[in-house]
Design an enzyme around this catalytic site. Sequence first.
Site, short mmCIF file in Angstrom:
data_model
loop_
_atom_site.label_atom_id
_atom_site.label_comp_id
_atom_site.label_asym_id
_atom_site.label_seq_id
_atom_site.Cartn_x
_atom_site.Cartn_y
_atom_site.Cartn_z
CD GLU A 1 -3.00 0.95 2.27
OE1 GLU A 1 -4.20 0.81 1.95
OE2 GLU A 1 -2.61 0.95 3.45
CB ALA B 1 -2.38 5.82 -1.04
CB ALA C 1 5.37 9.15 8.07
CE LYS C 2 0.47 2.94 3.98
NZ LYS C 2 -0.90 3.36 3.73
CB ILE C 3 5.62 3.25 9.43
CG1 ILE C 3 5.44 2.19 8.35
CG2 ILE C 3 5.75 2.60 10.80
CD1 ILE C 3 6.60 1.24 8.22
#
Length: 356
Positions: free
Chosen positions: A155, A157, A350-352
């Site tokens: 993923e 996005a 941020a993604k994480i």
Amino acid sequence: MPATTTARHSERPGSIMSGEMAEQPAVLSRILADGAPEIRETAARIAARKPRFVLLTARGTSDNAALYAKYLLEIQLGLPCGLASMSTTTAYGAKPDLTDVLVITVSQSGGSPDLVASTRAAGEAGAITLAVTNNPDSPLAAVCEFHLDILAGPERALPATKTYTASLLALYLFVEGLRGGDGAAAARLPDLAADLLARQDEVRQLAARYRFAERMVITSRGYGYPTAKEAALKLMETSYIPALSYSGADLLHGPLAMVDNISPVIAVVTDGRGGQALQPVLDRLRGRGADLVVIGPKAQVEAASAGFELPTDGVVEEVQPILEIIPLQLLAYEVTIARGQDPDAPRALAKITETR
């Protein structure tokens, strides 16, 4: 990991989020075909341990998926559940007795340090630990006794879409497995999800109502409440509109006072007991002249000033949230595009997210 800035700028704004929303029917099909046997086996092994209580641990979008699991576990199994406060162990060093407690940690990446630390502490305190992630090689999966892979694929996005619906389906099948069910009620979901995605033009028309919105209220009850919370999160992180989510019951206990005839309200109405419990709230909202949009069954949409009809005929209430969120994901996307922003690149995210 998130795509680089250069990669994002080389693509049409929102193309990553749009592409991942479009993957959802395939992801749901993959879980039903490839993931369901392992989910049933894991559920059977945990059921044999007879957990006395369930603690659900998550952040952000995954927290809304965990709330959905709480409704499932309490309604379908009568098993008491709570949402964990991770800081009690990570910040305060509390050491609760979790013997025979099932701790389910939901995380797309499985990489947030506080999730890993609190789940590790739960295992050391005697809990049965289960990770529900999109990454079987994650640190979270490594510290858990059991793991469910939601099989959503990478993923890119920042706003999570396909991992949310994948988490819901995996959790539904897991709870079905705990009670010896076959999960047959989920069989139509991939086709129904594809039908919803094909109606993006309808959502685009709704989005025009919210282009200049300064705030929004999203409400529901029962199984739909996690959908309201997730929809609010999607709108806030993509379009930056302050979106407040309330249980319909909580909305009547004070916040209703801020609703007037220029306040946009979205009601997520499940076809079942949750929708019935929401009816008095809808009546009060109409009485206040609220700008009310309903996401739900045909009769409820027709009674509102606007809405989006969901396919609820023959769809049991407990799986409707997997469909309910799709037009709301599309709405967040369309509102953001209409406001001239890029839903693939929300500022300051941020993604994480490494909370501790």
